[in-house]
Design a protein around this motif. Structure first.
Motif, PDB file in Angstrom:
ATOM      1  N   MET A   1       0.852  -1.184   0.000  1.00  0.00           N
ATOM      2  CA  MET A   1       0.000   0.000   0.000  1.00  0.00           C
ATOM      3  C   MET A   1       0.893   1.240   0.000  1.00  0.00           C
ATOM      4  O   MET A   1       1.817   1.354   0.777  1.00  0.00           O
ATOM      5  CB  MET A   1      -0.904  -0.004   1.236  1.00  0.00           C
ATOM      6  CG  MET A   1      -1.810   1.204   1.264  1.00  0.00           C
ATOM      7  SD  MET A   1      -2.836   1.455   2.727  1.00  0.00           S
ATOM      8  CE  MET A   1      -3.503  -0.117   3.088  1.00  0.00           C
ATOM      9  N   ALA A   2       0.591   2.152  -0.899  1.00  0.00           N
ATOM     10  CA  ALA A   2       1.363   3.391  -1.008  1.00  0.00           C
ATOM     11  C   ALA A   2       0.841   4.418  -0.015  1.00  0.00           C
ATOM     12  O   ALA A   2      -0.367   4.564   0.148  1.00  0.00           O
ATOM     13  CB  ALA A   2       1.279   3.939  -2.424  1.00  0.00           C
ATOM     14  N   ASN A   3       1.733   5.106   0.644  1.00  0.00           N
ATOM     15  CA  ASN A   3       1.348   6.192   1.533  1.00  0.00           C
ATOM     16  C   ASN A   3       1.444   7.499   0.775  1.00  0.00           C
ATOM     17  O   ASN A   3       2.447   7.772   0.111  1.00  0.00           O
ATOM     18  CB  ASN A   3       2.265   6.246   2.761  1.00  0.00           C
ATOM     19  CG  ASN A   3       2.009   5.102   3.706  1.00  0.00           C
ATOM     20  OD1 ASN A   3       0.870   4.673   3.863  1.00  0.00           O
ATOM     21  ND2 ASN A   3       3.056   4.596   4.316  1.00  0.00           N
ATOM     22  N   LEU A   4       0.402   8.299   0.899  1.00  0.00           N
ATOM     23  CA  LEU A   4       0.400   9.601   0.249  1.00  0.00           C
ATOM     24  C   LEU A   4       1.257  10.574   1.044  1.00  0.00           C
ATOM     25  O   LEU A   4       1.317  10.516   2.264  1.00  0.00           O
ATOM     26  CB  LEU A   4      -1.025  10.138   0.144  1.00  0.00           C
ATOM     27  CG  LEU A   4      -1.969   9.329  -0.728  1.00  0.00           C
ATOM     28  CD1 LEU A   4      -3.376   9.900  -0.649  1.00  0.00           C
ATOM     29  CD2 LEU A   4      -1.486   9.313  -2.153  1.00  0.00           C
ATOM     30  N   VAL A   5       1.889  11.479   0.321  1.00  0.00           N
ATOM     31  CA  VAL A   5       2.674  12.538   0.941  1.00  0.00           C
ATOM     32  C   VAL A   5       1.758  13.752   1.043  1.00  0.00           C
ATOM     33  O   VAL A   5       1.254  14.248   0.032  1.00  0.00           O
ATOM     34  CB  VAL A   5       3.928  12.871   0.105  1.00  0.00           C
ATOM     35  CG1 VAL A   5       4.685  14.031   0.719  1.00  0.00           C
ATOM     36  CG2 VAL A   5       4.810  11.641  -0.033  1.00  0.00           C
ATOM     37  N   ARG A   6       1.521  14.216   2.264  1.00  0.00           N
ATOM     38  CA  ARG A   6       0.651  15.381   2.471  1.00  0.00           C
ATOM     39  C   ARG A   6       1.507  16.635   2.391  1.00  0.00           C
ATOM     40  O   ARG A   6       2.166  17.021   3.341  1.00  0.00           O
ATOM     41  CB  ARG A   6      -0.063  15.286   3.802  1.00  0.00           C
ATOM     42  CG  ARG A   6      -1.031  14.140   3.841  1.00  0.00           C
ATOM     43  CD  ARG A   6      -1.677  13.992   5.198  1.00  0.00           C
ATOM     44  NE  ARG A   6      -2.543  12.844   5.196  1.00  0.00           N
ATOM     45  CZ  ARG A   6      -3.833  12.886   5.506  1.00  0.00           C
ATOM     46  NH1 ARG A   6      -4.388  14.033   5.854  1.00  0.00           N
ATOM     47  NH2 ARG A   6      -4.543  11.795   5.477  1.00  0.00           N
ATOM     48  N   ARG A   7       1.482  17.240   1.214  1.00  0.00           N
ATOM     49  CA  ARG A   7       2.298  18.424   0.970  1.00  0.00           C
ATOM     50  C   ARG A   7       1.497  19.681   1.267  1.00  0.00           C
ATOM     51  O   ARG A   7       0.296  19.729   1.056  1.00  0.00           O
ATOM     52  CB  ARG A   7       2.750  18.452  -0.482  1.00  0.00           C
ATOM     53  CG  ARG A   7       3.643  17.305  -0.865  1.00  0.00           C
ATOM     54  CD  ARG A   7       4.087  17.444  -2.325  1.00  0.00           C
ATOM     55  NE  ARG A   7       5.023  16.422  -2.683  1.00  0.00           N
ATOM     56  CZ  ARG A   7       4.735  15.392  -3.487  1.00  0.00           C
ATOM     57  NH1 ARG A   7       3.535  15.266  -4.002  1.00  0.00           N
ATOM     58  NH2 ARG A   7       5.646  14.508  -3.771  1.00  0.00           N
ATOM     59  N   ALA A  56      -3.368  14.328  -7.830  1.00  0.00           N
ATOM     60  CA  ALA A  56      -4.681  14.927  -7.560  1.00  0.00           C
ATOM     61  C   ALA A  56      -4.689  15.579  -6.183  1.00  0.00           C
ATOM     62  O   ALA A  56      -5.162  16.705  -6.017  1.00  0.00           O
ATOM     63  CB  ALA A  56      -5.781  13.872  -7.675  1.00  0.00           C
ATOM     64  N   GLY A  57      -4.161  14.868  -5.200  1.00  0.00           N
ATOM     65  CA  GLY A  57      -4.072  15.441  -3.855  1.00  0.00           C
ATOM     66  C   GLY A  57      -3.221  16.692  -3.826  1.00  0.00           C
ATOM     67  O   GLY A  57      -3.550  17.676  -3.157  1.00  0.00           O
ATOM     68  N   ASP A  58      -2.124  16.660  -4.564  1.00  0.00           N
ATOM     69  CA  ASP A  58      -1.247  17.841  -4.638  1.00  0.00           C
ATOM     70  C   ASP A  58      -1.974  19.030  -5.247  1.00  0.00           C
ATOM     71  O   ASP A  58      -1.882  20.150  -4.745  1.00  0.00           O
ATOM     72  CB  ASP A  58       0.007  17.534  -5.458  1.00  0.00           C
ATOM     73  CG  ASP A  58       0.949  16.551  -4.768  1.00  0.00           C
ATOM     74  OD1 ASP A  58       0.860  16.376  -3.540  1.00  0.00           O
ATOM     75  OD2 ASP A  58       1.770  15.947  -5.489  1.00  0.00           O
ATOM     76  N   LEU A  59      -2.694  18.777  -6.347  1.00  0.00           N
ATOM     77  CA  LEU A  59      -3.426  19.873  -6.997  1.00  0.00           C
ATOM     78  C   LEU A  59      -4.482  20.447  -6.048  1.00  0.00           C
ATOM     79  O   LEU A  59      -4.608  21.672  -5.917  1.00  0.00           O
ATOM     80  CB  LEU A  59      -4.092  19.401  -8.288  1.00  0.00           C
ATOM     81  CG  LEU A  59      -4.962  20.462  -8.986  1.00  0.00           C
ATOM     82  CD1 LEU A  59      -4.122  21.648  -9.442  1.00  0.00           C
ATOM     83  CD2 LEU A  59      -5.714  19.849 -10.155  1.00  0.00           C
TER      84      LEU A  59
END
Length: 148
Positions: A1-7, A56-59
């Motif tokens: 499972m990939a962990n998202l980077v919360r930028r 998408a999260g980054d945008l």
């Protein structure tokens, strides 16, 4: 499972090139063009899907941190540059991950707020801008007519 980077992005307006998929690319010896979908080559569809979700999260975070850019057609430019990439390859995973993530966020947002009210407010804003510009143009034409 990939962990998202919360930028988090510098509140701005921060340059669009802080987004990991936006870059100024060289198109001629002395000319660059802004690419709104500059993603690395891959042959791993799953990894590309995961990266697209991250993008998408980054945008979304970028737009949250930089509301100045909201309504400036960033997504339209992104779609245009996406269209230049080949489909039917692992590279398509970037787009699948990106758009799937945005669909989830859009659905959750419209479940909380009436999207028609929001869109009407956007239309009202555009109408006010158009009316102001028309009045300025009319005033300028009157001044030019009086000077002649």
């Amino acid at each position: 499972m990939a962990n998202l980077v919360r930028r988090d992005f510098r509140r701005g307006p921060a340059p669009l090139t802080v987004l990991p998929f936006v870059a100024d690319v060289k198109v001629a010896p002395r000319k660059t063009r802004r690419s709104f979908w500059n993603v690395p080559q891959t042959d791993d569809y799953g990894a590309a899907c995961n990266a697209g979700l991250q993008f998408a999260g980054d945008l979304l975070q970028y737009l949250k941190d930089n509301p100045f850019w909201v309504g400036s057609n960033i997504i339209g430019r992104l779609v245009q540059d996406m269209a230049a990439h080949p489909h039917g390859t692992a590279m398509h995973g970037y787009e699948v991950g990106f758009w799937s993530a945005l669909e989830v966020i859009l659905q959750r947002a419209i479940a909380r707020e009436n999207h028609w009210d929001v869109l009407q407010a956007v239309q009202n804003r555009y109408d006010r801008i158009a009316a102001t510009r028309a009045a300025e143009d009319e005033e300028e034409a009157e001044l030019e007519g009086a000077a002649a």
